[in-house]
Design a protein around this motif. Sequence first.
Motif, short mmCIF file in Angstrom:
data_model
loop_
_atom_site.label_atom_id
_atom_site.label_comp_id
_atom_site.label_asym_id
_atom_site.label_seq_id
_atom_site.Cartn_x
_atom_site.Cartn_y
_atom_site.Cartn_z
N VAL A 69 9.93 41.58 54.83
CA VAL A 69 9.06 42.67 54.46
C VAL A 69 9.40 43.83 55.37
O VAL A 69 9.19 43.76 56.57
CB VAL A 69 7.58 42.29 54.62
CG1 VAL A 69 6.69 43.46 54.26
CG2 VAL A 69 7.25 41.10 53.75
N GLY A 75 11.50 46.34 51.13
CA GLY A 75 11.37 44.90 51.08
C GLY A 75 12.62 44.25 50.54
O GLY A 75 13.61 44.89 50.22
N THR A 76 12.63 42.99 50.48
CA THR A 76 13.72 42.27 49.84
C THR A 76 13.12 41.13 49.06
O THR A 76 11.98 40.75 49.28
CB THR A 76 14.72 41.69 50.86
OG1 THR A 76 14.04 40.73 51.65
CG2 THR A 76 15.31 42.77 51.73
N GLY A 78 13.10 37.09 48.02
CA GLY A 78 13.20 35.88 48.84
C GLY A 78 14.58 35.27 48.78
O GLY A 78 15.60 35.94 48.75
N PRO A 83 9.80 31.10 43.48
CA PRO A 83 8.77 30.35 44.19
C PRO A 83 7.97 29.50 43.22
O PRO A 83 7.97 29.73 42.01
CB PRO A 83 7.90 31.45 44.80
CG PRO A 83 8.12 32.64 43.93
CD PRO A 83 9.52 32.55 43.42
N THR A 84 7.27 28.51 43.77
CA THR A 84 6.45 27.64 42.93
C THR A 84 5.37 28.45 42.23
O THR A 84 5.09 28.29 41.05
CB THR A 84 5.77 26.55 43.76
OG1 THR A 84 6.66 26.05 44.74
CG2 THR A 84 5.29 25.43 42.88
N PHE A 85 4.72 29.32 43.01
CA PHE A 85 3.64 30.14 42.49
C PHE A 85 3.87 31.58 42.92
O PHE A 85 4.64 31.84 43.84
CB PHE A 85 2.28 29.65 43.04
CG PHE A 85 1.99 28.20 42.79
CD1 PHE A 85 1.91 27.30 43.84
CD2 PHE A 85 1.78 27.73 41.50
CE1 PHE A 85 1.65 25.96 43.61
CE2 PHE A 85 1.51 26.39 41.27
CZ PHE A 85 1.44 25.51 42.33
N ARG A 86 3.14 32.51 42.27
CA ARG A 86 3.20 33.92 42.67
C ARG A 86 1.79 34.47 42.70
O ARG A 86 0.97 34.15 41.83
CB ARG A 86 4.06 34.74 41.70
CG ARG A 86 5.51 34.29 41.68
CD ARG A 86 6.34 35.15 40.76
NE ARG A 86 6.68 36.43 41.36
CZ ARG A 86 6.40 37.62 40.81
NH1 ARG A 86 5.74 37.70 39.69
NH2 ARG A 86 6.78 38.73 41.42
N THR A 87 1.52 35.29 43.69
CA THR A 87 0.22 35.93 43.76
C THR A 87 0.43 37.43 43.61
O THR A 87 1.26 38.03 44.29
CB THR A 87 -0.49 35.59 45.09
OG1 THR A 87 -1.79 36.19 45.08
CG2 THR A 87 0.29 36.08 46.31
N ARG A 88 -0.30 38.04 42.67
CA ARG A 88 -0.10 39.46 42.43
C ARG A 88 -1.41 40.18 42.10
O ARG A 88 -1.40 41.34 41.76
CB ARG A 88 0.89 39.68 41.29
CG ARG A 88 0.47 39.06 39.97
CD ARG A 88 1.43 39.45 38.87
NE ARG A 88 1.03 38.91 37.58
CZ ARG A 88 1.59 39.24 36.43
NH1 ARG A 88 2.58 40.10 36.40
NH2 ARG A 88 1.17 38.71 35.29
N GLY A 89 -2.51 39.49 42.20
CA GLY A 89 -3.77 40.14 41.88
C GLY A 89 -4.05 40.10 40.39
O GLY A 89 -3.14 39.96 39.58
N SER A 90 -5.31 40.23 40.06
CA SER A 90 -5.69 40.19 38.65
C SER A 90 -6.79 41.20 38.38
O SER A 90 -7.31 41.80 39.31
CB SER A 90 -6.17 38.79 38.27
OG SER A 90 -7.24 38.41 39.10
#
Lengths: 90, 311
Positions: A69, A75-76, A78, A83-90
């Motif tokens: 980061v 940024g770059t 990974g 990844p197994t999961f992603r978090t991006r907000g909802s």
Amino acid sequence: MATARQSTRRRKAPVRWAIVALSCVATIGAYRAIVTGPPPAHAAPPPTQAVVQPAPTLNEMIGQIQGQVSGDGTGTTGTGASPTFRTRGS
Amino acid sequence: MKEVTHRFRAMNTDVVAVVVTPDRRTGAMGALRHVEMLFSKVEATLSRFRVESELSRLNRWGGKPFAASPLLFAVATAALEAARVTEGVFDPTVLSALVAAGYDRSFEEIPPERADPPLPSTGPRPRWQDVHLDALTRTIVLPKGVGLDLGGIGKGWTVDRAAERLGTFPGFGIDAGGDLCCWGTRADGRPWTVGIADPRQPDRDLAVLAVHAGAVATSTVVRRRWNRAGEAQHHLIDPRTGRPGKTDVLSATVLAGSVARAETRAKVALLLGSREGLRFLDEQADAAGLLVLDDGQVVSSACFPKVSGAP
């Protein structure tokens, strides 16, 4: 010497006592169900296999961070592997 | 070891639940279906978009004591506790403000351009301190005109209960639209990995975390947005103004011991803005966060794991 009829009665006696004992248990159970009634509608079912894990410390939570980061916001990505999961907000 | 995965739709989002299990799979699928039923039950109880839900009935109850189910009472309690520890920056009594801003229906039904008149500078003020909970009688009393929105914390609370249910397995992961919890390792021994999406380029990850045990949640102002009289609105109400929060933070990702805690801290950090938000996160003993700002900077709280280079 016992007659055949008396021998038969003696063999059947334990069975009769077992039947009487089971009948008593069933009667007591039915009585309790009537007296105590059904569980309240809002009663939560008992947990079956719920397991509450102890809260981990932050150091225990996260292993190696992959990717970078950067402060300029570029940024770059990974490692290239998704990844197994992603978090991006909802 | 094998991984058994179950995907379903709930709470207007895609949910993925994975467990690691020995070869016998029947227990795994039963547990995963139990998780789906849990989500369904919570949604039926807490959706403010369903007229018949228990939450909707509570919100119409108008100032009288409401006998709540254990589920509703538990989530309401968690929400008010979060309001207390965040000094009201997280506030579940924002329903009137949400509706006033235009979030009066499920998000996919909101037109991108609403023809309503412009909003005044301030809106309905939330009143979490006026909500009364009685644990002995399990009743909730809302002030007249005040309604609860339990959407965000309700989803996080549900993931936490699902995690308790799956805790007997050697490893599991549950992802409910980006609010997620992981434990243990995958079937091949690798860690669960969580990509933090760049809010400016959602298909790209800012970083990938290897999560051994814990929860991750992200709040963002870039997804649930619409226009009203030419002015952009979003779904994160600032209780201090009763209006969608004005902040320099595009997204806040928080790591914590529970999803409910991660979700509420992410929302608070975003609403506070970068300076106060980082200070707030640094004060949390059990949470750390990463903020993406509208000027392109990416900053993190002191306890957020440091990254350096790609492997």
